[in-house]
Design an enzyme around this catalytic site. Structure first.
Site, PDB file in Angstrom:
ATOM      1  N   HIS A   1      60.430  47.115   1.316  1.00  0.00           N
ATOM      2  CA  HIS A   1      60.313  46.006   2.219  1.00  0.00           C
ATOM      3  C   HIS A   1      59.019  45.727   2.708  1.00  0.00           C
ATOM      4  CE1 HIS A   1      62.408  43.219   5.564  1.00  0.00           C
ATOM      5  NE2 HIS A   1      61.368  43.719   5.911  1.00  0.00           N
ATOM      6  N   GLU A   2      58.216  46.508   3.376  1.00  0.00           N
ATOM      7  CA  GLU A   2      57.071  46.510   4.104  1.00  0.00           C
ATOM      8  C   GLU A   2      56.167  46.115   3.165  1.00  0.00           C
ATOM      9  OE1 GLU A   2      56.681  45.904   7.150  1.00  0.00           O
ATOM     10  OE2 GLU A   2      58.843  46.456   7.587  1.00  0.00           O
TER      11      GLU A   2
ATOM     12  N   HIS B   1      55.904  42.577   2.177  1.00  0.00           N
ATOM     13  CA  HIS B   1      55.331  41.720   3.078  1.00  0.00           C
ATOM     14  C   HIS B   1      53.886  41.910   2.715  1.00  0.00           C
ATOM     15  CE1 HIS B   1      58.443  40.650   5.664  1.00  0.00           C
ATOM     16  NE2 HIS B   1      58.879  41.933   6.158  1.00  0.00           N
TER      17      HIS B   1
HETATM   18 ZN    ZN Z   1      60.193  42.549   7.548  1.00  0.00          ZN
END
Ligand code: ZN
Length: 373
Positions: free
Chosen positions: A67-68, A71
Site C-alpha cells: 500500500h505504501e 503511494h
Molecule cells: Zn495510504
C-alpha cells in the site's frame, strides 16, 4: 520517527520497522491463532493455528508495505521524492521530502494506496474462493487477508487529513478553488474532526458496550489522527510563511572562516565558547574547502582535539549542497530534508557570502508566528 529498524532498500526507498509494530504483530498473531482460526475451523493441531497465524500476520505486513509502496511509486513518478517507508502500530507512513505541487499529482498519489489494497483484497478473495472446500487453512488465511485489505482501503478513504481520503478531499478542493492554503486548512480541520469522532466513538464503546479493548483502540487511533492533522496544519502554515522569504533574508553572513589545518582545539578555544557560532566555513586562500559544525566537533573525543585537524572532520565541499541568495527559503528547507543536511553555504558569483541553517529557518518561523502574520 525514531526507534526504528532499517529493513533495507527497495526501489531506492528505505524500509523501516518502528518498535511499536511488534505490538500489533503480536496482537494480530495471537488473536488469529488463539480465537479466530480455532473458532472457524475447530479440531486442528495447535501448531497449525499458530503457523497460519504467523504467516497471515506477515502477509498483512507485506500488504501494508505494498500500500505504501504504491503511494511512493506514483508520487515519485510525479516528482515527489520518497525517502523512507516506516511501519508502526497504526500502519505505514511514507516520508515525503516535499508536498505535491499540483492537485492532480496529489490525487493520484493518494488514491494509489487504497487502490492497491483493494486489488490485494480481491486477489485474496479469489484465493479464498478456490481453496474454501479443499485447503481449509489457506482459505482461512485468505479470507481474513481479503477482509483486512478491503478494511484498510475503506478506513484510509475516510476524508480526514492526513488519511488518504483527506488527501483526496484536499486535492479536489484545491482543483476547484485553486487555493492550496484554504483547501489544506479545511482538509486538516475535517481531519481533526474525524479524530475527535473516533475518540468519542471509543468512549461510547467503553461505557455502553463495556468493550474496553476496542474502545481504547479507537480512542488511540482518534488521538493519533487528531494529532497528525494538527501537525499537518502547522506544516501548511510554515510552508506559507517560508514561501515569502528569500535565502538572503534568512542566512547568517558573519560565519567565521577557519583554516583546514587548524586543530579542533584551536577552533574551540578561539570561537565556540566565546560566541554563539555553531558553524564555520573552512577555506584556504579564499577557496571554500568545506564546512565545520559543532556536530562534526562532537564526533571527536576531547583528548584528541589537539591532534585532529579541521579538514579531517569537516563536511567537504563536494558533499555540500549550495544555496543562492535569491532562492525561496521553503525550497531550501525541502532540499535540506531531501539530502538530510542541516546547513548549506550561500554562494553568489562563485563566492561564499554566508550560511543558511535549519535553525535560521526555524527562528524565522517563530518570529513570524509571534507577530501574527
Ligand atoms: Zn495510504
Amino acid at each position: 520517527m525514531g526507534n526504528a529498524f532499517n529493513l533495507g532498500r527497495v526501489f531506492g526507498i528505505q524500509f523501516r520497522l518502528h518498535y511499536t509494530w511488534f505490538i500489533i504483530f503480536i496482537l494480530i498473531t495471537t488473536s488469529l491463532s488463539w480465537q479466530l482460526f480455532p473458532g472457524s475451523y475447530p479440531g486442528r493441531p495447535l501448531l497449525l493455528y499458530w503457523g497460519i497465524g504467523i504467516v497471515t500476520s506477515l502477509l498483512f505486513f507485506v500488504s501494508v508495505l505494498a500500500h505504501e509502496l504504491a503511494h511512493s511509486l506514483v508520487g515519485r513518478a510525479h516528482g515527489i521524492p520518497i525517502r523512507s517507508i516506516t511501519l508502526f502500530i497504526f500502519g505505514g507512513i511514507a516520508e515525503m521530502t516535499k508536498e505535491a505541487t499540483r492537485p492532480g499529482a496529489e490525487f493520484k498519489m493518494a488514491v494509489a494506496g487504497p487502490a492497491c489494497s483493494l486489488v490485494i483484497g480481491g486477489l485474496f478473495a479469489l484465493l479464498y474462493w478456490f481453496t474454501r472446500s479443499t485447503i481449509e487453512p489457506i482459505a482461512a488465511m485468505a479470507y481474513w487477508l481479503a477482509y483486512i485489505n478491503v478494511a484498510l482501503a475503506v478506513f484510509n478513504l475516510i476524508p480526514g487529513f492526513p488519511l488518504d481520503g483527506g488527501r483526496v478531499f484536499r486535492s479536489i478542493l484545491w482543483r476547484v478553488s485553486d487555493n492550496y492554503r484554504r483547501s489544506s486548512r479545511i482538509a486538516t480541520r475535517v481531519g481533526q474532526g474525524v479524530g475527535y469522532l473516533f475518540i468519542l466513538g471509543g468512549i461510547v464503546i467503553i461505557f455502553v458496550l463495556h468493550d474496553w479493548f476496542s474502545g481504547l483502540w479507537l480512542v488511540f487511533i482518534g488521538w493519533f489522527l487528531e494529532n497528525a492533522a494538527s501537525v499537518s496544519y502547522r506544516q501548511v502554515q510554515w510552508r506559507e510563511t517560508l514561501h515569502g522569504f528569500t535565502v538572503s533574508q534568512a542566512m547568517t553572513s558573519d560565519c567565521p572562516v577557519i583554516s583546514p589545518s587548524a586543530t579542533v582545539n584551536q577552533v574551540v578555544q578561539e570561537y565556540a565558547f566565546a560566541t554563539e557560532h555553531r558553524c564555520f566555513l573552512v577555506a584556504e586562500e579564499g577557496r571554500l574547502m568545506g564546512i565545520l559544525t559543532l556536530h562534526n566537533i562532537k564526533t571527536v573525543s576531547q583528548p584528541d582535539w589537539g591532534v585532529t585537524q579541521v579538514k579531517e572532520i569537516m563536511t567537504p565541499v563536494d558533499k555540500l549542497k549550495v544555496a543562492y541568495p535569491d532562492q525561496d527559503a521553503l525550497s531550501i528547507l525541502e532540499q535540506m530534508n531531501e539530502s538530510n543536511v542541516n546547513q548549506m553555504p550561500v554562494v553568489s558569483e562563485g563566492r561564499v557570502i554566508g550560511l543558511i541553517a535549519r535553525d535560521n529557518l526555524i527562528r524565522l518561523l517563530r518570529i513570524r508566528s509571534r507577530s501574527g502574520v
